[in-house]
Design a protein around this motif. Structure first.
Motif, PDB file in Angstrom:
ATOM      1  N   HIS B 106     -21.467  16.329  67.349  1.00 36.23           N
ATOM      2  CA  HIS B 106     -21.503  14.875  67.279  1.00 36.23           C
ATOM      3  C   HIS B 106     -22.290  14.379  66.089  1.00 36.23           C
ATOM      4  O   HIS B 106     -22.009  13.341  65.538  1.00 36.23           O
ATOM      5  N   PHE B 107     -23.322  15.136  65.730  1.00 36.65           N
ATOM      6  CA  PHE B 107     -24.231  14.638  64.713  1.00 36.65           C
ATOM      7  C   PHE B 107     -24.028  15.323  63.378  1.00 36.65           C
ATOM      8  O   PHE B 107     -24.749  15.107  62.457  1.00 36.65           O
ATOM      9  N   ARG B 108     -23.054  16.188  63.348  1.00 33.80           N
ATOM     10  CA  ARG B 108     -22.835  16.944  62.126  1.00 33.80           C
ATOM     11  C   ARG B 108     -22.285  16.018  61.040  1.00 33.80           C
ATOM     12  O   ARG B 108     -21.411  15.199  61.281  1.00 33.80           O
ATOM     13  N   ARG B 109     -22.820  16.167  59.818  1.00 35.17           N
ATOM     14  CA  ARG B 109     -22.300  15.368  58.719  1.00 35.17           C
ATOM     15  C   ARG B 109     -21.427  16.220  57.803  1.00 35.17           C
ATOM     16  O   ARG B 109     -20.376  15.794  57.361  1.00 35.17           O
ATOM     17  N   PHE B 110     -21.870  17.434  57.521  1.00 36.08           N
ATOM     18  CA  PHE B 110     -21.110  18.270  56.591  1.00 36.08           C
ATOM     19  C   PHE B 110     -20.566  19.511  57.286  1.00 36.08           C
ATOM     20  O   PHE B 110     -21.270  20.175  58.034  1.00 36.08           O
ATOM     21  N   LEU B 111     -19.321  19.799  57.027  1.00 35.17           N
ATOM     22  CA  LEU B 111     -18.691  21.001  57.571  1.00 35.17           C
ATOM     23  C   LEU B 111     -18.298  21.888  56.396  1.00 35.17           C
ATOM     24  O   LEU B 111     -17.657  21.427  55.457  1.00 35.17           O
ATOM     25  N   TRP B 112     -18.702  23.142  56.453  1.00 33.47           N
ATOM     26  CA  TRP B 112     -18.443  24.058  55.335  1.00 33.47           C
ATOM     27  C   TRP B 112     -17.317  25.004  55.692  1.00 33.47           C
ATOM     28  O   TRP B 112     -17.261  25.531  56.791  1.00 33.47           O
ATOM     29  N   ARG B 113     -16.437  25.220  54.729  1.00 35.91           N
ATOM     30  CA  ARG B 113     -15.375  26.203  54.936  1.00 35.91           C
ATOM     31  C   ARG B 113     -15.334  27.094  53.710  1.00 35.91           C
ATOM     32  O   ARG B 113     -15.350  26.597  52.595  1.00 35.91           O
ATOM     33  N   ARG B 140      -8.703  18.642  52.320  1.00 36.78           N
ATOM     34  CA  ARG B 140      -8.092  17.380  51.936  1.00 36.78           C
ATOM     35  C   ARG B 140      -8.574  16.990  50.553  1.00 36.78           C
ATOM     36  O   ARG B 140      -9.554  17.528  50.055  1.00 36.78           O
ATOM     37  N   LYS B 141      -7.879  16.020  49.979  1.00 35.63           N
ATOM     38  CA  LYS B 141      -8.278  15.489  48.690  1.00 35.63           C
ATOM     39  C   LYS B 141      -9.693  14.908  48.774  1.00 35.63           C
ATOM     40  O   LYS B 141     -10.105  14.438  49.838  1.00 35.63           O
ATOM     41  N   ASP B 142     -10.411  14.950  47.654  1.00 34.95           N
ATOM     42  CA  ASP B 142     -11.746  14.358  47.527  1.00 34.95           C
ATOM     43  C   ASP B 142     -12.852  15.078  48.282  1.00 34.95           C
ATOM     44  O   ASP B 142     -13.910  14.525  48.492  1.00 34.95           O
ATOM     45  N   MET B 143     -12.604  16.302  48.720  1.00 32.95           N
ATOM     46  CA  MET B 143     -13.699  17.056  49.322  1.00 32.95           C
ATOM     47  C   MET B 143     -14.488  17.752  48.219  1.00 32.95           C
ATOM     48  O   MET B 143     -13.957  18.084  47.176  1.00 32.95           O
ATOM     49  N   THR B 217     -27.187  17.076  43.377  1.00 30.07           N
ATOM     50  CA  THR B 217     -26.286  15.948  43.619  1.00 30.07           C
ATOM     51  C   THR B 217     -27.076  14.868  44.349  1.00 30.07           C
ATOM     52  O   THR B 217     -27.877  15.157  45.224  1.00 30.07           O
ATOM     53  N   SER B 218     -26.821  13.623  43.985  1.00 37.22           N
ATOM     54  CA  SER B 218     -27.610  12.549  44.576  1.00 37.22           C
ATOM     55  C   SER B 218     -27.041  12.155  45.928  1.00 37.22           C
ATOM     56  O   SER B 218     -25.970  12.606  46.335  1.00 37.22           O
ATOM     57  N   ALA B 219     -27.769  11.313  46.603  1.00 38.16           N
ATOM     58  CA  ALA B 219     -27.322  10.867  47.924  1.00 38.16           C
ATOM     59  C   ALA B 219     -26.087   9.984  47.815  1.00 38.16           C
ATOM     60  O   ALA B 219     -25.381   9.775  48.785  1.00 38.16           O
ATOM     61  N   TYR B 220     -25.822   9.462  46.585  1.00 46.09           N
ATOM     62  CA  TYR B 220     -24.649   8.595  46.425  1.00 46.09           C
ATOM     63  C   TYR B 220     -23.355   9.389  46.338  1.00 46.09           C
ATOM     64  O   TYR B 220     -22.277   8.837  46.507  1.00 46.09           O
ATOM     65  N   ALA B 221     -23.463  10.664  45.996  1.00 46.95           N
ATOM     66  CA  ALA B 221     -22.260  11.495  45.918  1.00 46.95           C
ATOM     67  C   ALA B 221     -21.881  11.895  47.329  1.00 46.95           C
ATOM     68  O   ALA B 221     -22.412  12.847  47.878  1.00 46.95           O
ATOM     69  N   ILE B 222     -20.959  11.123  47.932  1.00 43.07           N
ATOM     70  CA  ILE B 222     -20.727  11.358  49.358  1.00 43.07           C
ATOM     71  C   ILE B 222     -19.952  12.641  49.608  1.00 43.07           C
ATOM     72  O   ILE B 222     -19.855  13.079  50.746  1.00 43.07           O
ATOM     73  N   GLU B 223     -19.409  13.267  48.564  1.00 38.83           N
ATOM     74  CA  GLU B 223     -18.676  14.504  48.792  1.00 38.83           C
ATOM     75  C   GLU B 223     -19.604  15.680  49.058  1.00 38.83           C
ATOM     76  O   GLU B 223     -19.186  16.680  49.616  1.00 38.83           O
ATOM     77  N   PHE B 224     -20.860  15.557  48.609  1.00 45.52           N
ATOM     78  CA  PHE B 224     -21.720  16.737  48.615  1.00 45.52           C
ATOM     79  C   PHE B 224     -22.974  16.537  49.459  1.00 45.52           C
ATOM     80  O   PHE B 224     -23.576  15.470  49.430  1.00 45.52           O
ATOM     81  N   TYR B 261     -17.254  27.345  48.705  1.00 48.05           N
ATOM     82  CA  TYR B 261     -17.254  26.657  49.991  1.00 48.05           C
ATOM     83  C   TYR B 261     -16.691  25.260  49.787  1.00 48.05           C
ATOM     84  O   TYR B 261     -17.097  24.563  48.860  1.00 48.05           O
ATOM     85  N   VAL B 262     -15.742  24.876  50.647  1.00 48.47           N
ATOM     86  CA  VAL B 262     -15.232  23.519  50.610  1.00 48.47           C
ATOM     87  C   VAL B 262     -16.051  22.724  51.623  1.00 48.47           C
ATOM     88  O   VAL B 262     -16.147  23.105  52.790  1.00 48.47           O
ATOM     89  N   VAL B 263     -16.657  21.648  51.175  1.00 46.24           N
ATOM     90  CA  VAL B 263     -17.545  20.884  52.046  1.00 46.24           C
ATOM     91  C   VAL B 263     -16.832  19.602  52.461  1.00 46.24           C
ATOM     92  O   VAL B 263     -16.361  18.845  51.618  1.00 46.24           O
ATOM     93  N   GLU B 264     -16.746  19.400  53.758  1.00 48.17           N
ATOM     94  CA  GLU B 264     -16.136  18.170  54.242  1.00 48.17           C
ATOM     95  C   GLU B 264     -17.233  17.269  54.778  1.00 48.17           C
ATOM     96  O   GLU B 264     -18.046  17.686  55.611  1.00 48.17           O
ATOM     97  N   ASN B 265     -17.253  16.032  54.291  1.00 49.04           N
ATOM     98  CA  ASN B 265     -18.184  15.059  54.841  1.00 49.04           C
ATOM     99  C   ASN B 265     -17.477  14.350  55.988  1.00 49.04           C
ATOM    100  O   ASN B 265     -16.567  13.553  55.784  1.00 49.04           O
TER     101      ASN B 265
END
Lengths: 177, 282
Positions: B106-113, B140-143, B217-224, B261-265
């Protein structure tokens, strides 16, 4: 081997050579990208009609584009040199009837000087157009000039090496065949 | 009318040539805008499988280096384990909050694959990495894409089993980055010169920077999630502006990428929707 099968094999070979080997060479970066793949278009037989030649050039360039993630870039350049090739050959061919007696352009069929003039002009044309399209999106004019000249130099060297290493057995065709 | 037909007949080859040129050029210029092109998905499957075979062969030659980087990563992660931090003071007890690690997610923000690299270029002005993991496997695109050492790039195109990643070595790459020490943010770009250096612009001159500082990467980069981009190699001072331009050495070795690793936010959608909605209100 039939001419058709030979050209299909060459198609695959040149694409893989360019995509897997020449495009991975590091440290020649920025100004030099070694290109050799377009030699395929130069080696296509004389007997191919002009429209087909242009089309084969397009498909060939597009295939490489899909490998390099640049759809249209190499296709445009290849279409250009495939379209220009017959005009140049008509200008450069030493005597009447070479198209009938030999299968495709080579040192044997055209002679050293005319063949390498053909290679030089088409290489320059290909590189200039390719880098020009790249330059439209990025880079400066000096970069454009240096890249065209440097890449042409490297490509000519590669073509020379290829021609010396892989001598194509061009038989003089008589009427009996 | 007859003349028109004669004209077409006469210049058929030239018109055909023009048509092919137009197709090629429109593909080229459309692609750079949208990163999509005709038959790209189908073509990706074919080229991807070819590249896969090649990288399978190359894989063996790089095993040693891959192992090294994985060992280094393991070492770094082990150092973060909570068992390393033992407090001799008995009055204060470390309370481990288990909520962020819950298995319900529920609280996970980033998922790594993890994904295997099947092609990678460094020699052109616009470099891409192809990975063997696509839409069917959740890409997906933009990850964001991260290697065991640092940031690699952003996913720009996907097919069923493959995805292309616009690597940091791409002229259009712009990733928001900040200095780890002081937190000033700027944008990481690549000028196309050398794959060994990146540039980080828009860092205000008030920042105290030393060579060797880490850039993340800064906090503004929502992909990372916060991950290392590189270290400061040189500081270029432009007297006409109030900003530094920093030359970075990327943490990722782009010459020997094997696994990424592909990171999904998982909350990116929510954040984007909120930002969109806010724009509409104004």
């Amino acid at each position: 081997m039939s001419n058709f099968a030979k050209n299909i094999i060459r198609f695959v070979f040149f694409i893989l050579l360019q995509a897997l080997l020449l495009h991975r060479i590091p440290f020649l970066h920025k100004t030099i990208t070694p290109y050799l793949y377009y030699l395929y278009i130069l080696w296509l037989p004389f007997s191919l009609p002009r429209g087909w030649l242009t089309f084969v050039g397009f498909i060939f360039g597009l295939t490489l584009d899909y490998f390099l993630d640049t759809p249209g870039l190499h296709a445009a350049a290849c279409t250009l040199i495939a379209y220009v090739r017959p005009f140049l050959i008509n200008l450069l061919i030493p005597q009447q009837g070479t198209e009938q007696s030999y299968a495709s352009p080579s040192i044997r069929s055209m002679g050293w000087a005319p063949y390498f003039t053909l290679v030089l002009i088409l290489t320059l044309l290909h590189h200039a157009y390719l880098v020009f399209l790249e330059w439209l999106q990025i880079g400066s004019f000096l970069y454009f000039l240096i890249k065209v000249v440097a890449s042409t130099g490297i490509s000519l060297l590669l073509v020379l090496l290829t021609e010396m290493l892989f001598v194509r057995k061009e038989r003089f065709r008589t009427n009996k065949v | 009318m007859r003349n028109i037909f004669l004209f077409i007949r006469r210049y058929l080859n030239f018109l055909f040539f023009l048509l092919l040129q137009i197709i090629a050029l429109s593909m080229l210029f459309r692609y750079n805008k949208f990163h999509e092109a005709a038959f790209m998905n189908v073509a990706k499957e074919v080229t991807g499988s070819v590249y896969d075979r090649v990288s399978n062969t190359e894989y063996y030659f790089h095993l040693k280096r891959t192992n090294d980087s994985l060992v280094n990563e393991n070492e770094r992660l082990r150092n973060l384990l909570s068992t390393n931090f033992e407090n001799p003071d008995t009055t204060s007890v470390i309370v481990k909050d288990t909520v962020p690690y819950d298995t319900l997610g529920h609280f996970r923000r980033f998922l790594w694959r993890q994904a295997k690299v099947s092609n990678n270029s460094t020699s052109t002005q616009n470099n891409f990495v192809t990975i063997h993991r696509g839409e069917n496997q959740g890409v997906r695109k933009d990850m964001g894409v991260v290697s065991s050492n640092g940031v690699v790039g952003i996913v720009v195109n996907t097919s069923a089993n493959y995805a292309t990643v616009m690597s940091l070595l791409h002229r259009n790459t712009k990733i928001s980055a900040s200095l780890k020490k002081s937190g000033e943010t700027g944008t990481v770009e690549w000028n196309g010169d050398s794959p060994l250096f990146l540039t980080l612009g828009k860092i205000p001159k008030s920042a105290k920077i030393q060579k060797g500082d880490t850039v993340i990467t800064s906090a503004y980069a929502i992909e990372f999630p916060p991950s290392v981009i590189g270290t400061v190699y040189n500081i270029v001072e432009d007297p006409s502006t109030n900003f530094y331009t920093l030359i970075l050495r990327p943490a990722t070795n782009f010459y020997s990428l094997q696994y990424v690793y592909v990171v999904e936010n998982l909350q990116a959608e929510e954040q984007k929707n909120l930002e969109e909605a806010t724009k509409k209100i104004q």
